[in-house]
Structure formats: structure tokens, C-alpha cells
Design an enzyme around this catalytic site. Structure first.
Site, PDB file in Angstrom:
ATOM      1  CG  ASP A 195      -3.040   3.614   6.817  1.00 42.69           C
ATOM      2  OD1 ASP A 195      -3.327   3.060   5.415  1.00 42.69           O
ATOM      3  OD2 ASP A 195      -3.871   3.988   6.812  1.00 42.69           O
ATOM      4  CG  ASN A 215      -2.262   1.145   1.217  1.00 43.08           C
ATOM      5  OD1 ASN A 215      -2.717   1.758  -0.036  1.00 43.08           O
ATOM      6  ND2 ASN A 215      -2.057   1.865   2.129  1.00 43.08           N
ATOM      7  CB  SER A 220       4.914   5.906   4.031  1.00 41.34           C
ATOM      8  OG  SER A 220       5.092   6.541   5.161  1.00 41.34           O
ATOM      9  CG  HIS A 276      -0.610   6.181   4.776  1.00 42.08           C
ATOM     10  ND1 HIS A 276      -1.845   6.239   4.438  1.00 42.08           N
ATOM     11  CD2 HIS A 276      -0.688   7.232   5.579  1.00 42.08           C
ATOM     12  CE1 HIS A 276      -2.382   7.453   5.530  1.00 42.08           C
ATOM     13  NE2 HIS A 276      -2.040   7.837   6.011  1.00 42.08           N
TER      14      HIS A 276
HETATM   15  C1  GRF Z   1      -2.784   8.935  -2.717  1.00 43.66           C
HETATM   16  O1  GRF Z   1      -2.531  10.098  -2.342  1.00 43.66           O
HETATM   17  C2  GRF Z   1      -2.193   7.726  -2.504  1.00 43.66           C
HETATM   18  O2  GRF Z   1      -1.327   7.522  -1.558  1.00 43.66           O
HETATM   19  C3  GRF Z   1      -3.283   7.219  -1.324  1.00 43.66           C
HETATM   20  O3  GRF Z   1      -4.169   7.751  -2.424  1.00 43.66           O
HETATM   21  C4  GRF Z   1      -4.088   8.680  -3.390  1.00 43.66           C
HETATM   22  C5  GRF Z   1      -4.464   7.619  -5.168  1.00 43.66           C
HETATM   23  O4  GRF Z   1      -4.029   8.957  -5.617  1.00 43.66           O
HETATM   24  N1  GRF Z   1      -3.667   5.908  -0.619  1.00 43.66           N
HETATM   25  P1  GRF Z   1      -3.846   8.388  -7.152  1.00 43.66           P
HETATM   26  O5  GRF Z   1      -5.314   7.516  -7.279  1.00 43.66           O
HETATM   27  O6  GRF Z   1      -3.065   7.411  -7.618  1.00 43.66           O
HETATM   28  O7  GRF Z   1      -3.703   9.298  -7.796  1.00 43.66           O
END
Ligand code: GRF
Length: 218
Positions: free
Chosen positions: A147, A109, A138, A111
Site C-alpha cells: 500500500d 491498486n 486511494s 486501497h
Molecule cells: C475495496 O474496499 C477496495 O478498496 C479494497 O477491497 C475492497 C474490494 O471491494 N482493496 P470489491 O470486491 O471491489 O467490492
């Protein structure tokens, strides 16, 4: 030559991180994206996948009566593609223990915070409110703790005095697009593994995350 690692990518929205992985794969990232799965039919990331000739699937959570049955179906759908690694890229769902367990050690994932700070939502707003001078993103292995799985790598960005959540989010997102392919490459090339519940890099436990850009963090 490294054999290509099969990926399944899960999204719910814009898919800019997915795009970074698609672009990486078109370059020299040794992965093959076998499918992009979304819980939302209108996620723009599906369009990005189609443009790249990648198979897309939609599994709408609203068509399921509960989280357990959705996650069971989702796990089955993912397994159809036999991924070596499952990538959560803005997949806005809390996963059940059963689903996480099926992909233990092979689910990432990303985050948008310097975990363990600011788990959950609205991370940029919360970082500004807390007066943080550094913020970032991260990548971690997914475990049952939201998370909270073992950290792999982080990118740092400064918080500027005139930042609002949008300007800060944009700065972080730019780093995410470097960070995610970097983590995936480490796994694809075999230097990164989860052993038990511990992330290991070149066979040694990662006691703290790798920092992508230590010199930019000023
Ligand atoms: C990113 O900020 C990611 O860290 C979070 O959701 C957002 C996804 O953005 N988990 P995208 O759909 O990849 O543009």
C-alpha cells in the site's frame, strides 16, 4: 478515437469495483477487460465477469507450496492476456517483489484509506478509532511496499459522529466506484504514467495525489 487499453483484473471477493470498470467499459471508458483472475473460486466478482462475457480464471493459492511459486504462476497467467494495465480490485494477497517487478508501472491498486494513513486491513475501523474527520480511498501504482506505491488519486469522505465501520465503508466504496474508473481512464488516455518510481501526470511528477472531489470533503 483512443485505442482500447487491455486490462486484466485481479479479485478475491465481491468485485463491486470490477463492476464499476465493467460498467465504464460498456459506456465510454477506453478499455477492454481481457480476463478476471481470482485466487478464490467462490468470489462473487467471477459471476459478475461471466455475466459480462469476460473470461475468468481461478488460481487457488492453496494449491501452491509457497508464495514465490504462486506468484510466478500468477504472473505467467496474467501475461497470457498481454495487459497494458493490471488492476488489483480487492485482491487480498501480498505480492512478491518478483511479481510486482514484472508489472512495474502498469499495475494499480485501490486501497480504502487516504494513504499514507492506514495501510493494511480494517481501515474504516481504524479511522473511526483514531478520531479522523476525513477518510476515503486511494488509487496508487503498485511497488514492493505494501500500500506504499506512488499515489495517483484520492476520494475523500467525511466521517460522521454516528458512523460505524460498515456505514463508513459503504460511503467510501461508493466513491471507489468513481475513483477507479477515473484513474484507469487517465492511464488509458495517456495522461498518466510511471516514470522510474514517480507517478507523472501530463509529464509532471505528482507530488501529491489528485483529489477527485475536493468540494465534497466537508
Ligand atoms: C475495496 O474496499 C477496495 O478498496 C479494497 O477491497 C475492497 C474490494 O471491494 N482493496 P470489491 O470486491 O471491489 O467490492
Amino acid at each position: 478515437m483512443t485505442e482500447k487499453l487491455p486490462l486484466v483484473v485481479l479479485i478475491s471477493g465481491s468485485g463491486s469495483n470490477l463492476q464499476a470498470i465493467i460498467d465504464g467499459a460498456a459506456d465510454d471508458l477506453p478499455v477492454e477487460i481481457r480476463a478476471v483472475i481470482s485466487n478464490k473460486a467462490d468470489a462473487y466478482g467471477l459471476e459478475r465477469a461471466r455475466k459480462a462475457g469476460i473470461e475468468t480464471r481461478v488460481l487457488d493459492h492453496k494449491e501452491f507450496s509457497d508464495r514465490d511459486s504462486y506468484d510466478l504462476a500468477l504472473g505467467d497467467l496474467i501475461e497470457e492476456y498481454q495487459p497494458g494495465l493490471v488492476i488489483l480490485a480487492g485482491f487480498m494477497r501480498i505480492l512478491t517483489l518478483a511479481l510486482v517487478g514484472r508489472f512495474h508501472g502498469r499495475m494499480f491498486n485501490i486501497h480504502p484509506s487516504l494513504l499514507p494513513k492506514f495501510r493494511g486491513l480494517h481501515t474504516h475501523e481504524r479511522a473511526i478509532e483514531a478520531g479522523e474527520r476525513m477518510h476515503g480511498a486511494s488509487v496508487h501504482f503498485v511497488t514492493e511496499e505494501l500500500d506504499g506505491g506512488p499515489l495517483i488519486i484520492q476520494a475523500q469522505v467525511p466521517v460522521k459522529t454516528d458512523d460505524n465501520p460498515d456505514t463508513l465503508a459503504a460511503r467510501v466504496l461508493k466513491q471507489e466506484h468513481i475513483l477507479y474508473p477515473t484513474a484507469i481512464r487517465m492511464f488509458a488516455e495517456g495522461s498518466l504514467r510511471m516514470e522510474g518510481d514517480v507517478a507523472c501526470h501530463h509529464g509532471s511528477p505528482l507530488n501529491s495525489p489528485i483529489i477527485l472531489n475536493p468540494d465534497q470533503a466537508t
